[in-house]
Design a protein around this motif. Structure first.
Motif, PDB file in Angstrom:
ATOM      1  N   ILE A  60       0.864  -1.183   0.000  1.00  0.00           N
ATOM      2  CA  ILE A  60       0.000   0.000   0.000  1.00  0.00           C
ATOM      3  C   ILE A  60       0.893   1.222   0.000  1.00  0.00           C
ATOM      4  O   ILE A  60       1.612   1.478   0.964  1.00  0.00           O
ATOM      5  N   TRP A  61       0.844   1.977  -1.086  1.00  0.00           N
ATOM      6  CA  TRP A  61       1.691   3.176  -1.210  1.00  0.00           C
ATOM      7  C   TRP A  61       0.852   4.389  -0.809  1.00  0.00           C
ATOM      8  O   TRP A  61       0.021   4.860  -1.551  1.00  0.00           O
ATOM      9  N   GLY A  62       1.081   4.866   0.401  1.00  0.00           N
ATOM     10  CA  GLY A  62       0.287   5.955   0.962  1.00  0.00           C
ATOM     11  C   GLY A  62      -0.550   5.421   2.103  1.00  0.00           C
ATOM     12  O   GLY A  62      -1.557   4.754   1.885  1.00  0.00           O
ATOM     13  N   ALA A  63      -0.139   5.703   3.349  1.00  0.00           N
ATOM     14  CA  ALA A  63      -0.798   5.123   4.527  1.00  0.00           C
ATOM     15  C   ALA A  63      -1.671   6.145   5.240  1.00  0.00           C
ATOM     16  O   ALA A  63      -1.767   6.152   6.461  1.00  0.00           O
ATOM     17  N   GLY A  64      -2.332   7.004   4.463  1.00  0.00           N
ATOM     18  CA  GLY A  64      -3.202   8.019   5.043  1.00  0.00           C
ATOM     19  C   GLY A  64      -4.600   7.506   5.291  1.00  0.00           C
ATOM     20  O   GLY A  64      -4.801   6.346   5.647  1.00  0.00           O
ATOM     21  N   ALA A  65      -5.596   8.379   5.087  1.00  0.00           N
ATOM     22  CA  ALA A  65      -6.977   8.059   5.438  1.00  0.00           C
ATOM     23  C   ALA A  65      -7.479   6.798   4.751  1.00  0.00           C
ATOM     24  O   ALA A  65      -8.108   5.938   5.377  1.00  0.00           O
ATOM     25  N   ILE A  66      -7.218   6.664   3.459  1.00  0.00           N
ATOM     26  CA  ILE A  66      -7.694   5.491   2.720  1.00  0.00           C
ATOM     27  C   ILE A  66      -6.737   4.317   2.872  1.00  0.00           C
ATOM     28  O   ILE A  66      -7.107   3.234   3.319  1.00  0.00           O
ATOM     29  N   GLY A  67      -5.484   4.525   2.514  1.00  0.00           N
ATOM     30  CA  GLY A  67      -4.506   3.438   2.555  1.00  0.00           C
ATOM     31  C   GLY A  67      -4.278   2.902   3.949  1.00  0.00           C
ATOM     32  O   GLY A  67      -4.177   1.677   4.152  1.00  0.00           O
ATOM     33  N   GLY A  68      -4.206   3.787   4.928  1.00  0.00           N
ATOM     34  CA  GLY A  68      -3.980   3.345   6.293  1.00  0.00           C
ATOM     35  C   GLY A  68      -5.141   2.535   6.839  1.00  0.00           C
ATOM     36  O   GLY A  68      -4.947   1.534   7.535  1.00  0.00           O
ATOM     37  N   THR A  69      -6.367   2.968   6.530  1.00  0.00           N
ATOM     38  CA  THR A  69      -7.546   2.237   7.002  1.00  0.00           C
ATOM     39  C   THR A  69      -7.583   0.840   6.388  1.00  0.00           C
ATOM     40  O   THR A  69      -7.810  -0.159   7.088  1.00  0.00           O
ATOM     41  N   LEU A  70      -7.360   0.761   5.083  1.00  0.00           N
ATOM     42  CA  LEU A  70      -7.335  -0.550   4.429  1.00  0.00           C
ATOM     43  C   LEU A  70      -6.231  -1.426   5.014  1.00  0.00           C
ATOM     44  O   LEU A  70      -6.450  -2.617   5.309  1.00  0.00           O
ATOM     45  N   GLY A  71      -5.046  -0.852   5.186  1.00  0.00           N
ATOM     46  CA  GLY A  71      -3.926  -1.621   5.719  1.00  0.00           C
ATOM     47  C   GLY A  71      -4.196  -2.181   7.100  1.00  0.00           C
ATOM     48  O   GLY A  71      -3.867  -3.325   7.401  1.00  0.00           O
ATOM     49  N   ALA A  72      -4.809  -1.358   7.949  1.00  0.00           N
ATOM     50  CA  ALA A  72      -5.099  -1.804   9.312  1.00  0.00           C
ATOM     51  C   ALA A  72      -6.107  -2.953   9.307  1.00  0.00           C
ATOM     52  O   ALA A  72      -5.944  -3.942  10.033  1.00  0.00           O
ATOM     53  N   TYR A  73      -7.154  -2.829   8.505  1.00  0.00           N
ATOM     54  CA  TYR A  73      -8.158  -3.888   8.427  1.00  0.00           C
ATOM     55  C   TYR A  73      -7.569  -5.174   7.854  1.00  0.00           C
ATOM     56  O   TYR A  73      -7.844  -6.274   8.352  1.00  0.00           O
ATOM     57  N   TRP A  74      -6.773  -5.050   6.793  1.00  0.00           N
ATOM     58  CA  TRP A  74      -6.203  -6.250   6.182  1.00  0.00           C
ATOM     59  C   TRP A  74      -5.204  -6.930   7.105  1.00  0.00           C
ATOM     60  O   TRP A  74      -5.204  -8.151   7.240  1.00  0.00           O
ATOM     61  N   ALA A  75      -4.354  -6.133   7.749  1.00  0.00           N
ATOM     62  CA  ALA A  75      -3.366  -6.715   8.659  1.00  0.00           C
ATOM     63  C   ALA A  75      -4.064  -7.400   9.825  1.00  0.00           C
ATOM     64  O   ALA A  75      -3.652  -8.487  10.265  1.00  0.00           O
ATOM     65  N   ARG A  76      -5.115  -6.798  10.343  1.00  0.00           N
ATOM     66  CA  ARG A  76      -5.844  -7.409  11.456  1.00  0.00           C
ATOM     67  C   ARG A  76      -6.470  -8.749  11.056  1.00  0.00           C
ATOM     68  O   ARG A  76      -6.582  -9.671  11.875  1.00  0.00           O
ATOM     69  N   ALA A  77      -6.837  -8.845   9.760  1.00  0.00           N
ATOM     70  CA  ALA A  77      -7.444 -10.085   9.264  1.00  0.00           C
ATOM     71  C   ALA A  77      -6.410 -11.143   8.913  1.00  0.00           C
ATOM     72  O   ALA A  77      -6.769 -12.243   8.469  1.00  0.00           O
ATOM     73  N   GLY A  78      -5.127 -10.830   9.096  1.00  0.00           N
ATOM     74  CA  GLY A  78      -4.076 -11.806   8.835  1.00  0.00           C
ATOM     75  C   GLY A  78      -3.466 -11.733   7.456  1.00  0.00           C
ATOM     76  O   GLY A  78      -2.641 -12.573   7.094  1.00  0.00           O
ATOM     77  N   GLU A  79      -3.860 -10.729   6.669  1.00  0.00           N
ATOM     78  CA  GLU A  79      -3.256 -10.562   5.342  1.00  0.00           C
ATOM     79  C   GLU A  79      -1.845  -9.993   5.492  1.00  0.00           C
ATOM     80  O   GLU A  79      -1.560  -9.222   6.411  1.00  0.00           O
ATOM     81  N   ASP A  80      -0.974 -10.368   4.585  1.00  0.00           N
ATOM     82  CA  ASP A  80       0.414  -9.895   4.579  1.00  0.00           C
ATOM     83  C   ASP A  80       0.454  -8.527   3.903  1.00  0.00           C
ATOM     84  O   ASP A  80       0.235  -8.423   2.696  1.00  0.00           O
ATOM     85  N   VAL A  81       0.704  -7.482   4.684  1.00  0.00           N
ATOM     86  CA  VAL A  81       0.631  -6.104   4.193  1.00  0.00           C
ATOM     87  C   VAL A  81       1.923  -5.366   4.495  1.00  0.00           C
ATOM     88  O   VAL A  81       2.516  -5.523   5.567  1.00  0.00           O
ATOM     89  N   VAL A  82       2.347  -4.537   3.542  1.00  0.00           N
ATOM     90  CA  VAL A  82       3.441  -3.593   3.752  1.00  0.00           C
ATOM     91  C   VAL A  82       2.952  -2.223   3.286  1.00  0.00           C
ATOM     92  O   VAL A  82       2.470  -2.089   2.156  1.00  0.00           O
ATOM     93  N   MET A  83       3.055  -1.230   4.148  1.00  0.00           N
ATOM     94  CA  MET A  83       2.657   0.126   3.775  1.00  0.00           C
ATOM     95  C   MET A  83       3.892   1.008   3.574  1.00  0.00           C
ATOM     96  O   MET A  83       4.920   0.802   4.201  1.00  0.00           O
ATOM     97  N   VAL A  84       3.743   1.985   2.688  1.00  0.00           N
ATOM     98  CA  VAL A  84       4.801   2.958   2.420  1.00  0.00           C
ATOM     99  C   VAL A  84       4.234   4.349   2.656  1.00  0.00           C
ATOM    100  O   VAL A  84       3.120   4.653   2.197  1.00  0.00           O
ATOM    101  N   ASP A  85       4.960   5.188   3.366  1.00  0.00           N
ATOM    102  CA  ASP A  85       4.516   6.561   3.576  1.00  0.00           C
ATOM    103  C   ASP A  85       5.729   7.480   3.678  1.00  0.00           C
ATOM    104  O   ASP A  85       6.813   7.027   4.066  1.00  0.00           O
ATOM    105  N   ILE A  86       5.529   8.750   3.339  1.00  0.00           N
ATOM    106  CA  ILE A  86       6.638   9.695   3.334  1.00  0.00           C
ATOM    107  C   ILE A  86       6.797  10.440   4.652  1.00  0.00           C
ATOM    108  O   ILE A  86       7.734  11.222   4.813  1.00  0.00           O
ATOM    109  N   VAL A  87       5.893  10.216   5.610  1.00  0.00           N
ATOM    110  CA  VAL A  87       5.980  10.887   6.910  1.00  0.00           C
ATOM    111  C   VAL A  87       6.655   9.942   7.904  1.00  0.00           C
ATOM    112  O   VAL A  87       6.038   8.977   8.363  1.00  0.00           O
TER     113      VAL A  87
END
Length: 339
Positions: A7-34
């Motif tokens: 997930i490139w961009g861990a803000g409002a959209i990307g971060g929410t998706l990443g958190a839900y997917w990671a919690r469900a056991g999906e293998d996720v890597v997020m990228v952010d510039i902050v």
């Protein structure tokens, strides 16, 4: 073999998706510039707050400089104005059989396709309410429509896989062979949302004021006229009915759809748009050129006049550059140009 989702961009959209997917056991890597946000996500965890659900989830997260490897499934979730730079930066990390899903607002699929190729580009429509409130903190304000589709209208194994992932986050997600129809529907609604950002009032308060209706009618109708000229039939969602903004629709029909938007926007913890937050809180440029400006450009090509859309672009620029305040008189200038 590991097949992580990038997930490139861990803000409002990307971060929410990443958190839900990671919690469900999906293998996720997020990228952010902050850097502070990256550190929070991968150590203490990303906190999702709001009326929908509250939880904290540690999600692997890196800065672009720290990223390694190649990825088959890439979700691009940056602001529209950062699309070209982000797509160019992620391309070296895209696997040979990989694709990029645009989880953004606007028609960014067009720009992504120019960088990675049309066959490696997938579209998404997202209308849930989310706000990045600071490092490791995202407000999930309300559920909303989520749609997945290929930009060529096909349904492939990869489309079904991404649809499965979206259902983890939004059980009522839709798999569509008409993603452009959904995206143009969002543009009609989005044009009005840019108008609401001209004041400090909430989305619901803006839509509820009958004196402001001329602006919402004009903006929605212009977008629908451009879509029709391009041979697209926009799709409706969450109270927004594109057909109510067709050139032949009466004001009564149009206002009924606007009233439905009052109902939808009054039930969210996200009372103001991300556009408003960019201007009032984060003091940064909005996506107006990439979203509304793109419609104006396409309208020119189709020979469609768009005075209201042009006015929104001008007035948002005035606020960005400090020439006008976010105030009723600024919105009144839009209304006067629509009359």
């Amino acid at each position: 073999m590991a097949d992580p989702i990038l997930i490139w961009g861990a803000g409002a959209i990307g971060g929410t998706l990443g958190a839900y997917w990671a919690r469900a056991g999906e293998d996720v890597v997020m990228v952010d510039i902050v850097p502070e946000h990256v550190e929070a996500c991968r150590t203490t965890g990303l906190s999702i707050t709001g009326p929908v659900e509250e939880f904290r989830q540690v999600v692997p997260c890196v800065t672009p400089e720290e990223l390694t490897g190649t990825y088959r499934r890439v979700v691009l979730a940056v602001k529209a104005q950062a699309t070209l730079g982000a797509a160019t930066a992620l391309k070296p990390f895209l696997a040979e059989d990989g694709y990029v899903l645009s989880a953004q607002n606007g028609l960014n699929e067009l720009e992504i396709a120019e960088v990675v190729g049309a066959d490696r580009t997938m579209g998404a429509f997202v209308n849930f309410g989310g706000d990045w409130h600071g490092p490791g903190e995202i407000l999930f304000g309300n559920r909303g429509a989520v749609v997945i589709g290929e930009i060529d209208g096909s349904i492939r194994d990869r489309t079904r896989d991404m649809f499965r992932l979206m259902q983890i986050f939004e059980p009522d997600a839709v798999l569509s062979d008409d993603i452009w129809g959904w995206l143009w529907g969002k543009l009609g609604y989005g044009a009005m949302l840019f108008g609401t950002a001209l004041t400090d009032d909430s989305m619901a308060a803006n839509f509820a004021d009958p004196d402001r209706r001329p602006a919402w009618r004009a903006l929605g109708r212009e977008v629908m006229a451009v879509a029709r000229a391009r041979g697209v039939t926009p799709r409706g969602f969450n109270g927004f009915d594109p057909s109510a903004f067709a050139p032949e629709a009466t004001d009564e029909i149009t206002d009924a759809s606007i009233e439905a938007l009052v109902g939808f926007t009054s039930k969210t913890a996200k009372t103001h748009t991300g556009i408003w937050r960019d201007l009032a809180v984060r003091k940064r440029k909005t996506e107006v050129d990439q979203q509304i400006g793109t419609i104006v450009r396409l309208a020119q090509e189709a020979g469609v006049e768009t005075p209201a859309l042009r006015a929104v672009v001008d007035l948002i620029h005035d606020i960005e550059d400090g020439r006008r305040p976010q105030a009723p008189e600024t919105l009144q200038e839009l209304i006067s140009r629509c009359s």
